[in-house]
Scaffold this motif. Structure first.
Motif, short mmCIF file in Angstrom:
data_model
loop_
_atom_site.label_atom_id
_atom_site.label_comp_id
_atom_site.label_asym_id
_atom_site.label_seq_id
_atom_site.Cartn_x
_atom_site.Cartn_y
_atom_site.Cartn_z
N VAL A 89 7.19 2.95 5.53
CA VAL A 89 6.90 2.41 4.21
C VAL A 89 8.09 1.52 3.86
O VAL A 89 9.16 2.01 3.50
CB VAL A 89 6.69 3.52 3.16
CG1 VAL A 89 6.33 2.90 1.81
CG2 VAL A 89 5.59 4.47 3.61
N TYR B 263 9.08 -0.82 1.45
CA TYR B 263 8.79 -1.38 0.14
C TYR B 263 9.83 -2.46 -0.18
O TYR B 263 9.50 -3.49 -0.75
CB TYR B 263 8.84 -0.25 -0.88
CG TYR B 263 7.80 -0.35 -1.96
CD1 TYR B 263 6.45 -0.44 -1.64
CD2 TYR B 263 8.16 -0.32 -3.30
CE1 TYR B 263 5.49 -0.51 -2.63
CE2 TYR B 263 7.19 -0.39 -4.30
CZ TYR B 263 5.87 -0.49 -3.96
OH TYR B 263 4.92 -0.56 -4.95
N ARG C 90 -4.82 -1.85 -3.95
CA ARG C 90 -4.22 -1.05 -2.88
C ARG C 90 -5.29 -0.38 -2.01
O ARG C 90 -5.20 -0.40 -0.78
CB ARG C 90 -3.27 0.01 -3.49
CG ARG C 90 -1.93 -0.59 -3.92
CD ARG C 90 -1.21 0.21 -5.02
NE ARG C 90 -1.03 1.61 -4.75
CZ ARG C 90 0.04 2.17 -4.17
NH1 ARG C 90 1.04 1.41 -3.75
NH2 ARG C 90 0.11 3.46 -4.01
N LEU C 91 -6.31 0.17 -2.65
CA LEU C 91 -7.37 0.84 -1.88
C LEU C 91 -8.11 -0.13 -0.98
O LEU C 91 -8.41 0.17 0.17
CB LEU C 91 -8.35 1.53 -2.83
CG LEU C 91 -7.81 2.74 -3.61
CD1 LEU C 91 -8.81 3.17 -4.69
CD2 LEU C 91 -7.53 3.90 -2.67
N THR D 159 0.82 -1.21 0.00
CA THR D 159 0.00 0.00 0.00
C THR D 159 0.86 1.27 0.00
O THR D 159 0.32 2.37 -0.20
CB THR D 159 -0.97 0.02 1.19
OG1 THR D 159 -0.22 -0.29 2.38
CG2 THR D 159 -2.09 -1.00 1.02
N GLY D 160 2.15 1.14 0.25
CA GLY D 160 3.10 2.23 0.02
C GLY D 160 2.77 3.56 0.67
O GLY D 160 3.09 4.60 0.10
N GLY D 161 2.13 3.59 1.81
CA GLY D 161 1.86 4.85 2.49
C GLY D 161 0.39 5.24 2.47
O GLY D 161 -0.02 6.25 3.04
N LEU D 162 -0.42 4.42 1.83
CA LEU D 162 -1.84 4.75 1.67
C LEU D 162 -2.60 4.74 3.00
O LEU D 162 -3.45 5.60 3.25
CB LEU D 162 -2.43 3.73 0.69
CG LEU D 162 -3.87 3.83 0.26
CD1 LEU D 162 -4.26 5.24 -0.10
CD2 LEU D 162 -4.07 2.92 -0.93
N ALA E 219 -1.26 5.25 6.03
CA ALA E 219 -0.79 6.42 6.78
C ALA E 219 -1.43 7.69 6.23
O ALA E 219 -1.86 8.57 6.97
CB ALA E 219 0.73 6.52 6.68
N GLU F 224 -4.61 -0.05 -8.52
CA GLU F 224 -5.13 0.96 -7.61
C GLU F 224 -6.20 0.38 -6.69
O GLU F 224 -6.22 0.65 -5.49
CB GLU F 224 -5.70 2.13 -8.41
CG GLU F 224 -5.90 3.36 -7.55
CD GLU F 224 -6.71 4.45 -8.21
OE1 GLU F 224 -6.97 4.35 -9.42
OE2 GLU F 224 -7.06 5.39 -7.49
#
Lengths: 430, 430
Positions: free
Chosen positions: B301, B303, B393-394, B278-281, B283, B390
Motif C-alpha cells: 500500500v 499511499y 475506490r470500489l 484503493t489503499g489495500g482494497l 489485497a 467509496e
C-alpha cells in the motif's frame, strides 16, 4: 399520535429491493414520539390500494407513503390518496418546468407522461423534490394527515428532513434531539450487563444497536425547546460515559477510523500497517478517511512468510521456531514495518481467519496483534473463534484500529496487553 | 396462488431492525410462481393481529409469518393464527426436551415461560428449528395455508428451505430452478440496451440486479421435472452468454475475487498488488478468498510518494515530471511490485478518490490502473468521476481484479488498454 407506513411498489413485492425506507421512516416517527401501528407494502393495484388507505385512515391519524409517484399509468398513489382525503389534483407549471429542465440537462425531451408528475394537491401541499422529478404531497382531512414521498432513498430522506419534519413537529408535543454513542470493545451482552439499567427510561429513550464489530447507543430526548432536548441527551450520554469511559470512541457520524486518524494527527504520529490475516483491511479502513494521507504513507500486506522476511525483516529463525502465527512474529512485523516506513506507530496482524487450517494449539480465530510505538512493542492475543472468516478479519482490524487510537490518545490499554522494550526485541522475541 | 407476508415484531415497527426476511420470502415466493399481494408488519397486539389475519386469510390462499414466536406473554402469534385457521395447540415433549437441552448446553436452566415455545399445532404440522428454540408451524383450513417462521434470519432461512419449500412445491405447478449470472464491465443501462429484450419472457423469467460494481442477472425456470427446469435455465443463460460473452465472469456463488484467484492458480501465476488510491482494497478482496495464499504473498500500500519510490522503485524524476496520478507512475508501480515480490502478475492503482483535490486536468475519479505480466505492461485510464469516494475506490478495485482475470484466462482486454514492452519501460515511461 398513531401512524402507518405504506410502501407502494412491485419491486418490493417481488423482493427485488429491500425496504430500507420503512426502517428510516419508522425510526424517524419513533423519534417524534409517534407510534407506528402497521407497515404495509402494496403493488400498483387501484382497488387494493384504496381499500388499504381507507382502512388505515380510519385507524391512524397519519399515513406515510413511499413510492408510487412515477410517471406511468400504473402509478396511481397520488390520485387514490387525494380521493381518500377528499382532495383533488391540479397541474402545476412550476413543477413541470423543473421536470423539463431535468430532462433537458441530460439532452432529452420530456416524455409526455411526465405531466402526471406535475400534478399537485389543491387543498393540500406540494413538497418540492430537489433530487428527482416527482414532488411529494401532503394531504389533510379533518385532523387526518397523509404524506407522499418518492421511493428512491436519496430523494425520500432529504425531502423528509427538510420538508416533512417541519410540518410534523408542530403536531407533536415538544421537540426532539438524538445522539448516538459509538462503542468498541465490549460486546452487546456485556454492554447490556453494564449499562442495561440506563435503557429503561422513557424520556430520554436509549436503545442499543449491535453491529459486526461495535455497538451503537442511540439516545433521544423530547423537550419544549431544542436546547432543552439537547441538554437532556447530553446528561443521559454522561451516564453512559461514566460507566463506559473510553470504550465510547465517538459520537454520531464518527467512525473508529476517522477518530483514529484524527488522534494520530493530533499526536503528530504517522501510521503504518503490516497485515497478514487481515490482508489489507486495516489499510483500507484508514484510507477510507478523506485526508488519511496526512498520517498514512506506507502499508504492507505480508501474506507469505517470504514477504514477512523480505519486506519487514522478520528473522527466518523466528518464523521457523514459532511459526507465522505467534506473538514473536507479530512483534517483529510491527518493529520491521516501523523501521522500514519511518512511521511513528505501526500495527501488525498475524492470525488464522479460517475456515480451514486450525489445530488445537492454534485454532481458527487466533490472531496476534502488535504495535510498535516510541520505545515499546505492545502485543495482544485475540481469540475470535466460532465466527466466519469475514467476521474474524473484521474484528481483528477493529482491535488494531482501537489499539492505535488508545496509543495516540494515551488511553489505558486492554489488561491483556503484553509489552516488550523495542531495544530488547532480539533477546526477548527470538 | 396468492400470498401475503406478515412480520410480527415491535423492533420492526420502531425501525430498530431492517426487514430482510420480507425480501427473502418475497423472492422465494416469486420463484415459486406465487403472487405476493401484500406485505405487513404488525406489533404484538392480539386484536390488531387477529383482525389482520382474518382479512388476509379471506384475500389470499397462503400467509407467511415471520417472528412473534418468542417465549414471552407478548408473543401470541401462534395462538392467534391457530384460532383463525380453526386449529388448537398441544404441548410437545420432544420440542420441550430440545429447548431444555439448548439451555443446558450453555449451563442455564430453562425459564418456565419457554414451555410456550413447545406448543405445536394439533391438526397442522410443527416445523422443527435446528438453529433455535422456537419451532415453526404450518396450519391448513380448507385450502387456506399459514406458515409461521422464527424471526432471526439464520433460523428462518434454513427452516424455509428445508421444510417449507417441500410443503409448498406440491401446491404449485411444476418445479423451479434458478441461476444467477455475474456480470462485470457494462453498467446497468448499457446492459439493458444489449440484453433488455431477453428480460421479456414469462418462463424462464430473467431479472437484473444492479450492485455497486457489477450486475447480476437472475434466471428462473418452471418445468415438470428438475432436469427440465435446469435445462431451460441453461438455454436462457446461453442467450445471455451469446451477447455478453466474457463479461459474465461467473455464476451463482462465484465472486470476481474467487474467480480471479482460481484463474491465477490454473494459469500458474502468482499475484501482487501495489495500491495507492484503493489503499489495500484489492489485497483485501483477494484475501477474502479462502486459500488465497496459494497465489498471493506480497501486497504494497504505497499511499505516499516516498512509499512508491522506496518500496517499488518508482523513479523520483517520473513522480516529479508526471505526478503520482499518471500512467507513467502506474506503470512503474506495476513493474516495481512484480520485481520486488517475484510474482508473475502485478496490479497497480493510482488515482484520486476525492472528495477534494481535483483539478480540471486531473479530476476526482481519475484512476490509472496498470498490470505487469510476462514481458508486457498494460495500462488503463479509468474515469470514475461523479461518484462518492467509496464508489470510486470500489470500482477501481473491480476493474483491477477484472484485468487480472482477463490476463490469467487469456481473454481480450478492454479496447482502451495501452501496452508497453516491459523492456522499454525506462525509455517509454520516463
Amino acid at each position: 399520535m398513531e401512524a402507518e407506513i405504506i410502501a407502494v411498489g412491485t419491486e418490493l413485492l417481488l423482493g427485488d429491493i429491500l425496504n430500507t425506507n420503512a426502517q428510516f421512516l419508522a425510526r424517524q416517527l419513533a423519534d417524534l414520539g409517534i407510534t407506528v401501528l402497521h407497515q404495509h407494502v402494496v403493488g400498483d393495484n387501484a382497488t387494493r390500494l384504496e381499500e388499504l388507505v381507507r382502512a388505515a385512515k380510519a385507524r391512524s391519524e397519519l399515513l406515510v407513503f413511499s413510492g408510487g409517484l412515477g410517471p406511468t399509468a400504473d402509478d396511481l398513489t397520488k390520485e387514490t390518496v387525494a380521493r381518500c382525503y377528499r382532495d383533488t389534483l391540479r397541474f402545476d407549471q412550476e413543477e413541470m418546468d423543473k421536470i423539463t429542465a431535468f430532462f433537458a440537462k441530460s439532452g432529452r425531451t420530456t416524455p409526455a407522461n411526465n405531466e402526471k408528475q406535475a400534478m399537485v394537491p389543491v387543498r393540500g401541499k406540494k413538497l418540492p423534490n430537489r433530487n428527482g422529478t416527482a414532488p411529494g404531497a401532503w394531504f389533510e382531512d379533518e385532523g387526518r394527515y397523509a404524506v407522499l414521498l418518492p421511493g428512491p432513498p436519496h430523494e425520500l430522506i432529504p425531502l423528509w428532513k427538510e420538508q416533512v419534519l417541519p410540518l410534523l413537529q408542530p403536531l407533536c408535543s415538544g421537540v426532539l434531539h438524538s445522539l448516538t454513542l459509538k462503542v468498541t470493545g465490549p460486546g452487546e451482552s456485556h454492554l447490556e450487563e453494564r449499562v442495561g439499567h440506563l435503557f429503561q427510561s422513557a424520556n430520554p429513550t436509549a436503545a442499543i444497536y449491535a453491529k459486526t464489530t461495535e455497538c451503537h447507543i442511540r439516545i433521544t430526548a423530547r423537550a419544549a425547546t431544542p436546547a432543552g432536548a439537547e441538554e437532556m441527551c447530553r446528561a443521559k450520554a454522561q451516564e453512559f460515559y461514566d460507566i463506559l469511559g473510553d470504550c465510547v470512541y465517538g459520537e454520531d457520524d464518527a467512525t473508529l477510523e476517522s477518530v483514529t486518524v484524527a488522534a494520530l494527527q493530533q499526536a503528530g504520529l504517522s501510521l503504518t500497517t503490516a497485515e497478514s490475516c487481515t490482508g489489507g483491511l486495516v489499510a483500507r479502513r484508514v484510507t477510507d478517511v478523506p485526508g488519511a494521507s496526512e498520517v498514512f504513507g506506507f502499508g504492507f500486506v505480508t501474506y507469505a512468510n517470504e514477504a514477512k522476511q523480505q519486506l519487514l525483516g522478520v528473522p527466518g529463525e523466528v518464523l521457523k521456531r514459532h511459526g507465522a502465527l505467534s506473538p514473536q512474529t507479530a512483534a517483529w512485523m510491527a518493529a520491521g514495518a516501523r523501521r522500514v516506513s519511518g512511521a511513528g506507530l505501526s500495527l501488525a496482524l498475524t492470525g488464522l481467519a479460517g475456515p480451514g487450517g486450525g489445530t488445537p494449539e492454534k485454532p481458527v480465530g487466533l490472531v496476534y496483534l502488535a504495535a510498535a510505538c516510541r520505545d515499546t512493542i505492545f502485543i495482544r492475543k485475540l481469540g475470535l473463534g466460532g465466527r466466519s472468516r469475514e467476521t474474524v478479519r473484521l474484528r481483528a482490524a477493529q482491535n488494531a484500529l482501537d489499539l492505535a487510537r488508545r496509543l495516540a490518545l494515551g488511553l489505558p490499554l486492554p489488561d491483556d496487553t503484553q509489552t516488550v522494550a523495542a531495544a530488547r526485541l532480539a533477546e526477548e522475541m527470538r
